[in-house]
Enzyme design. Structure first.
Site, PDB file in Angstrom:
ATOM      1  N   ILE A 125    -110.597 -52.946 -89.965  1.00  0.00           N
ATOM      2  CA  ILE A 125    -110.773 -51.660 -89.283  1.00  0.00           C
ATOM      3  C   ILE A 125    -110.202 -50.557 -90.181  1.00  0.00           C
ATOM      4  O   ILE A 125    -109.131 -50.010 -89.915  1.00  0.00           O
ATOM      5  CB  ILE A 125    -110.095 -51.636 -87.891  1.00  0.00           C
ATOM      6  CG1 ILE A 125    -110.533 -52.827 -87.050  1.00  0.00           C
ATOM      7  CG2 ILE A 125    -110.445 -50.321 -87.175  1.00  0.00           C
ATOM      8  CD1 ILE A 125    -109.850 -52.907 -85.688  1.00  0.00           C
ATOM      9  N   PRO A 126    -110.903 -50.237 -91.275  1.00  0.00           N
ATOM     10  CA  PRO A 126    -110.439 -49.125 -92.095  1.00  0.00           C
ATOM     11  C   PRO A 126    -110.538 -47.829 -91.292  1.00  0.00           C
ATOM     12  O   PRO A 126    -111.445 -47.663 -90.476  1.00  0.00           O
ATOM     13  CB  PRO A 126    -111.400 -49.130 -93.284  1.00  0.00           C
ATOM     14  CG  PRO A 126    -112.611 -49.853 -92.812  1.00  0.00           C
ATOM     15  CD  PRO A 126    -112.144 -50.825 -91.766  1.00  0.00           C
ATOM     16  N   HIS A 127    -109.599 -46.937 -91.515  1.00  0.00           N
ATOM     17  CA  HIS A 127    -109.590 -45.701 -90.740  1.00  0.00           C
ATOM     18  C   HIS A 127    -108.909 -44.591 -91.521  1.00  0.00           C
ATOM     19  O   HIS A 127    -108.164 -44.841 -92.461  1.00  0.00           O
ATOM     20  CB  HIS A 127    -108.901 -45.899 -89.383  1.00  0.00           C
ATOM     21  CG  HIS A 127    -107.544 -46.510 -89.479  1.00  0.00           C
ATOM     22  ND1 HIS A 127    -107.342 -47.872 -89.625  1.00  0.00           N
ATOM     23  CD2 HIS A 127    -106.314 -45.951 -89.479  1.00  0.00           C
ATOM     24  CE1 HIS A 127    -106.046 -48.120 -89.680  1.00  0.00           C
ATOM     25  NE2 HIS A 127    -105.406 -46.968 -89.599  1.00  0.00           N
ATOM     26  N   GLY A 128    -109.202 -43.372 -91.118  1.00  0.00           N
ATOM     27  CA  GLY A 128    -108.605 -42.228 -91.781  1.00  0.00           C
ATOM     28  C   GLY A 128    -108.808 -40.979 -90.957  1.00  0.00           C
ATOM     29  O   GLY A 128    -109.609 -40.950 -90.023  1.00  0.00           O
ATOM     30  N   LEU A 152    -113.157 -46.177 -88.533  1.00  0.00           N
ATOM     31  CA  LEU A 152    -112.862 -45.092 -87.594  1.00  0.00           C
ATOM     32  C   LEU A 152    -112.403 -43.862 -88.357  1.00  0.00           C
ATOM     33  O   LEU A 152    -111.528 -43.949 -89.225  1.00  0.00           O
ATOM     34  CB  LEU A 152    -111.757 -45.510 -86.620  1.00  0.00           C
ATOM     35  CG  LEU A 152    -112.131 -46.593 -85.609  1.00  0.00           C
ATOM     36  CD1 LEU A 152    -110.895 -47.044 -84.843  1.00  0.00           C
ATOM     37  CD2 LEU A 152    -113.189 -46.086 -84.651  1.00  0.00           C
TER      38      LEU A 152
END
Length: 155
Positions: free
Chosen positions: A64-67, A102
């Site tokens: 779940i990469p997110h930034g 996300l």
């Protein structure tokens, strides 16, 4: 916050030929740019900077990469099902084939955390993960992802 509210129809990708985490991030950033109107470079920078703090690979082939992106209007999700798992430095050292990216507006703490929690909880459900791995049509993948949570936990 329901995934249906943040996962647009065009935000679901079946990715063939992705061999590295960087290629995956680039492909997702390109689609996110199309959906949000934000520059690919800004999206890619936010994801890569977060990933440098520690892998967002949760284990069991899931990441779940997110930034956070300045000026983004709302939390936005993208989903990628890879045809071949890639090395991701996940906590269990296993390659990743299911990815939810996300993106959140800067300063959206609660909404961002709610979305992360919701996605992580859904992807801990073995039946959902098995179903996602058995589908290669983006529309069908989205239907599984946006199904009401009671559908995911009924079994």
């Amino acid at each position: 916050m329901e995934l249906a509210d943040i996962l647009a129809e065009r935000a679901v990708l079946c990715c063939a030929g992705v061999e590295t985490k960087r290629q995956l991030f680039e492909r997702l950033a390109e689609r996110a740019a199309e959906l949000t109107g934000h520059p690919v470079a800004d999206i890619l920078e936010a994801i890569v900077n977060r990933e440098e703090l520690g892998s967002t690979g949760l284990g069991n082939g899931i990441a779940i990469p997110h930034g956070k992106i300045a000026g983004l209007k709302e939390v936005t999700a993208l989903f990628a099902r890879l045809d071949k798992p890639i090395e991701f430095d996940a906590v269990d050292d296993q390659p990743v084939d299911l990815v939810v990216m996300l993106l959140a507006p800067t300063g959206s703490g609660a909404d961002h955390l709610k979305a992360l929690s919701r996605v992580a909880r859904m992807l801990r459900t073995e039946s959902v993960v098995d179903e996602l791995r058995g589908i290669s049509d983006p529309a069908q993948l989205r239907e599984v992802l946006i199904a009401p949570s009671e559908d995911h936990y009924a079994a």
